[in-house]
Design a protein around this motif. Structure first.
Motif, PDB file in Angstrom:
ATOM      1  N   ASP A  95      18.022   5.094  -4.409  1.00 59.20           N
ATOM      2  CA  ASP A  95      18.980   4.225  -4.766  1.00 59.20           C
ATOM      3  C   ASP A  95      19.324   3.225  -3.709  1.00 59.20           C
ATOM      4  OD1 ASP A  95      20.575   6.963  -6.620  1.00 59.20           O
ATOM      5  OD2 ASP A  95      19.351   5.344  -7.311  1.00 59.20           O
ATOM      6  N   LYS A  96      19.209   4.020  -2.534  1.00 61.04           N
ATOM      7  CA  LYS A  96      19.409   3.013  -1.450  1.00 61.04           C
ATOM      8  C   LYS A  96      17.999   3.073  -0.804  1.00 61.04           C
ATOM      9  CE  LYS A  96      21.919   3.088   3.138  1.00 61.04           C
ATOM     10  NZ  LYS A  96      20.568   3.307   4.009  1.00 61.04           N
ATOM     11  N   PRO A  97      17.318   1.735  -0.762  1.00 62.99           N
ATOM     12  CA  PRO A  97      16.086   1.586  -0.172  1.00 62.99           C
ATOM     13  C   PRO A  97      16.179   1.998   1.321  1.00 62.99           C
ATOM     14  CG  PRO A  97      16.833  -0.347  -1.506  1.00 62.99           C
ATOM     15  CD  PRO A  97      17.820   0.618  -1.189  1.00 62.99           C
ATOM     16  N   ILE A  98      14.994   2.607   1.698  1.00 58.15           N
ATOM     17  CA  ILE A  98      14.704   3.117   3.048  1.00 58.15           C
ATOM     18  C   ILE A  98      14.564   1.746   3.799  1.00 58.15           C
ATOM     19  CG2 ILE A  98      13.108   4.315   4.638  1.00 58.15           C
ATOM     20  CD1 ILE A  98      13.099   6.503   2.463  1.00 58.15           C
ATOM     21  N   THR A  99      15.075   1.493   5.019  1.00 57.07           N
ATOM     22  CA  THR A  99      14.932   0.413   5.988  1.00 57.07           C
ATOM     23  C   THR A  99      14.718   0.460   7.282  1.00 57.07           C
ATOM     24  OG1 THR A  99      17.264  -0.194   5.879  1.00 57.07           O
ATOM     25  CG2 THR A  99      16.076  -1.120   3.999  1.00 57.07           C
ATOM     26  N   SER A 100      15.330   1.570   7.901  1.00 49.63           N
ATOM     27  CA  SER A 100      15.356   1.869   9.167  1.00 49.63           C
ATOM     28  C   SER A 100      14.375   2.852   9.282  1.00 49.63           C
ATOM     29  CB  SER A 100      16.801   2.271   9.705  1.00 49.63           C
ATOM     30  OG  SER A 100      16.799   3.708   9.279  1.00 49.63           O
ATOM     31  N   THR A 122      11.002  11.451  -7.318  1.00 50.45           N
ATOM     32  CA  THR A 122      12.274  11.650  -6.797  1.00 50.45           C
ATOM     33  C   THR A 122      12.979  10.370  -7.134  1.00 50.45           C
ATOM     34  OG1 THR A 122      13.453  11.782  -4.749  1.00 50.45           O
ATOM     35  CG2 THR A 122      11.467  10.517  -4.658  1.00 50.45           C
ATOM     36  N   ASP A 123      14.437  10.689  -7.360  1.00 51.25           N
ATOM     37  CA  ASP A 123      15.402   9.826  -7.953  1.00 51.25           C
ATOM     38  C   ASP A 123      16.188   9.446  -6.607  1.00 51.25           C
ATOM     39  OD1 ASP A 123      14.631   9.713 -10.707  1.00 51.25           O
ATOM     40  OD2 ASP A 123      15.708  11.274 -10.850  1.00 51.25           O
ATOM     41  N   LYS A 160       0.885  -1.083   0.001  1.00 49.83           N
ATOM     42  CA  LYS A 160       0.128  -0.120  -0.071  1.00 49.83           C
ATOM     43  C   LYS A 160       0.787   1.206   0.183  1.00 49.83           C
ATOM     44  CE  LYS A 160      -3.818  -2.289   2.450  1.00 49.83           C
ATOM     45  NZ  LYS A 160      -4.853  -2.305   3.869  1.00 49.83           N
ATOM     46  N   PHE A 161       0.484   2.202  -0.902  1.00 49.90           N
ATOM     47  CA  PHE A 161       1.352   3.494  -0.981  1.00 49.90           C
ATOM     48  C   PHE A 161       0.457   4.607  -0.950  1.00 49.90           C
ATOM     49  CE2 PHE A 161       4.240   6.464  -2.875  1.00 49.90           C
ATOM     50  CZ  PHE A 161       5.526   6.081  -2.204  1.00 49.90           C
ATOM     51  N   ALA A 162       0.534   5.573  -0.229  1.00 48.68           N
ATOM     52  CA  ALA A 162      -0.153   6.828  -0.189  1.00 48.68           C
ATOM     53  C   ALA A 162       0.127   7.559  -1.426  1.00 48.68           C
ATOM     54  CB  ALA A 162       0.008   7.669   1.255  1.00 48.68           C
ATOM     55  N   THR A 163      -0.712   8.161  -2.283  1.00 46.26           N
ATOM     56  CA  THR A 163      -0.815   9.045  -3.444  1.00 46.26           C
ATOM     57  C   THR A 163      -0.439  10.171  -3.129  1.00 46.26           C
ATOM     58  OG1 THR A 163      -3.159   9.222  -3.548  1.00 46.26           O
ATOM     59  CG2 THR A 163      -2.242   7.357  -4.653  1.00 46.26           C
ATOM     60  N   SER A 189      10.363   1.390  -4.327  1.00 46.89           N
ATOM     61  CA  SER A 189      11.379   2.547  -5.059  1.00 46.89           C
ATOM     62  C   SER A 189      10.786   2.880  -6.220  1.00 46.89           C
ATOM     63  CB  SER A 189      12.662   1.672  -5.246  1.00 46.89           C
ATOM     64  OG  SER A 189      13.425   2.377  -5.949  1.00 46.89           O
ATOM     65  N   LEU A 190      10.028   2.032  -7.037  1.00 47.39           N
ATOM     66  CA  LEU A 190       9.344   2.362  -8.080  1.00 47.39           C
ATOM     67  C   LEU A 190       8.334   3.457  -7.948  1.00 47.39           C
ATOM     68  CD1 LEU A 190       8.920  -1.160 -10.345  1.00 47.39           C
ATOM     69  CD2 LEU A 190      10.696   0.931 -10.613  1.00 47.39           C
ATOM     70  N   LEU A 191       7.380   3.140  -7.057  1.00 49.09           N
ATOM     71  CA  LEU A 191       6.506   4.122  -6.488  1.00 49.09           C
ATOM     72  C   LEU A 191       6.914   5.411  -6.114  1.00 49.09           C
ATOM     73  CD1 LEU A 191       3.866   1.514  -4.938  1.00 49.09           C
ATOM     74  CD2 LEU A 191       3.559   2.630  -6.927  1.00 49.09           C
ATOM     75  N   GLU A 192       7.971   5.521  -5.375  1.00 50.82           N
ATOM     76  CA  GLU A 192       8.694   6.768  -4.823  1.00 50.82           C
ATOM     77  C   GLU A 192       8.960   7.309  -6.055  1.00 50.82           C
ATOM     78  OE1 GLU A 192       9.511   8.105  -2.303  1.00 50.82           O
ATOM     79  OE2 GLU A 192       9.273   6.787  -0.595  1.00 50.82           O
TER      80      GLU A 192
END
Length: 430
Positions: free
Chosen positions: A115-120, A111-112, A40-43, A102-105
């Motif tokens: 490159d480093k996925p957010i994990t924390s 935004t580009d 799920k991703f907020a638009t 990352s694609l949805l971001e």
């Protein structure tokens, strides 16, 4: 026929975060891929549930919604672009939530920097703040106030301080009831009030909900019924008609800042609006209907259009001190400081007993009433005095913008004795 977009590996739908919401609620992109896999991703868009066409997955064609075409086009573009890019992934990547997010971001946030996925947790929290700052500056459809963004920043800063001093090693998987009570204890030991603590818990839950919707957080222990925002009834007063009269007549000509704060406050009282609406009111907001002049407000909080008759006192303030104009806008914090001074000059000196919880301890103290006056006291005083004057509740609500009587009655400050006197004047008791 389903309007959901079928990709080679999943199904894209749009859903509302809360279909029963009375206010605007977020539009969520819901991607289902494989058995029990959903992202799920907020638009970034919000809509009232009654304006949402779930079967067609778009905002209804209502003339009152000016930006509906843009929103609908964006939603179609998001899902189309996402489906195209998913089709170019490897089979392993198609099952990787971080890659999909990352694609949805890139598509939705434009935004580009992914490159480093957010994990924390703190990476996500900082990114959340960044997105809210951008929303406050650039997205008119879902405008955020600077104060709201500042509150989110304060919460994240308190969490970072807690993590450093307590050495908690805070991350998504560590956020549970043990963390909840440890964090509250830390805030109490640092003398935060119970309502401030509650504000930070509420903001944290908002951040965690967003992280869960975006597929970053998979630990839902924060949804435990005990993990909730604590609160106690806030200290709130209203000024009686005689106190408003004393404030109006107080001579503040030698202290212009006090005078300006007092005049703006009184305009707030005689219009019944929030400070965000009454501070900075202009002559352009004066409209004429059937020969009567009224103020037109588009309330910043509710987006409602409100019309308020111009009180003779407001006309007198405009004429006597502002050459027929309205007072200039004044910084809200200054109003809160100087209206207390104006109240002191007006001798609003009733002694008020105040109870509050600070640092986990109940504190009782007696303060002079003028020290409790803030900008919002103007609106509360209008609602209360209008009610006691027997103005019909429906008319008061038409000015204040309250949606329900239940909401309104929780808001006004009327003692049981005052309500009994008002009821005694009704036809039933005559």
């Amino acid at each position: 026929m389903s309007r959901a977009i079928q990709s080679t590996s999943g199904t894209i739908k749009y859903r509302l975060k809360d279909v029963n919401s009375k206010a605007e609620t977020s539009i969520i992109l819901d991607y289902s891929f494989g058995r029990n896999n959903r992202l799920k991703f907020a638009t970034g868009y919000k809509v009232f549930p009654k304006s949402w066409d779930q079967s067609n997955q778009r905002i209804r064609a209502l003339s009152t919604l000016k930006n509906r075409e843009k929103v609908n086009k964006d939603l179609l573009r998001y899902s189309s672009d996402f489906a195209d890019q998913v089709s170019n992934l490897t089979e392993v990547e198609k099952q990787n939530r971080k890659v999909l997010r990352s694609l949805l971001e890139k598509i939705i946030r434009d935004t580009d920097e992914v490159d480093k996925p957010i994990t924390s947790f703190f990476e996500f929290a900082d990114d959340f703040i960044k997105s809210k700052v951008n929303q406050a500056k650039n997205i008119g459809a879902v405008k955020l106030s600077a104060n709201t963004v500042r509150q989110y920043k304060q919460t994240v800063n308190r969490l970072k301080e807690f993590n450093k001093k307590v050495k908690y090693n805070l991350d998504f998987d560590a956020i549970d009831l043990k963390f909840y009570y440890t964090f509250i204890q830390y805030l109490e030991e640092n003398n935060y009030s119970i309502n401030t603590i509650g504000k930070h818990i509420k903001n944290l839950i908002t951040i965690l909900n967003r992280a869960s919707e975006d597929g970053i957080n998979t630990n839902f222990k924060y949804r435990h019924r005990e993990f909730k925002a604590v609160s106690e009834e806030a200290i709130s007063i209203y000024l009686t008609e005689s106190e408003i009269e004393a404030l109006y007549r107080a001579d503040l000509s030698k202290t212009k800042d006090w005078e300006l704060a007092r005049d703006i406050f009184l305009i707030g009282y005689y219009t019944g609006q929030r400070v965000s609406d009454y501070n900075g009111i202009t002559k352009e907001q004066i409209k004429t209907f059937d020969g009567r002049q009224v103020f037109e407000f588009k309330q910043k909080k509710t987006k409602k259009i409100i019309y308020v008759p111009i009180h003779p006192r407001v006309r007198a303030i405009m004429k006597e001190r502002y050459d027929g104009n309205l007072p200039r806008k004044f910084n809200d914090p200054y109003i809160n400081v100087y209206i207390k001074e104006a109240g002191r000059v007006a001798k609003i000196n009733e002694q008020i007993t105040v109870q509050r919880t600070v640092g986990g301890k109940k504190i009782t103290e007696t303060v002079l009433k003028h020290n409790l006056i803030v900008s919002h006291t103007a609106r509360r005083s209008f609602c209360t005095n209008a009610y006691l004057s027997k103005m019909p509740t429906i008319d008061i609500m038409a000015i204040s913008g309250h949606s329900t009587e239940r909401e309104f009655y929780k808001y006004i400050k009327v003692r049981p004795q005052e309500r009994a006197v008002k009821i005694a004047d009704s036809a039933f008791f005559q």
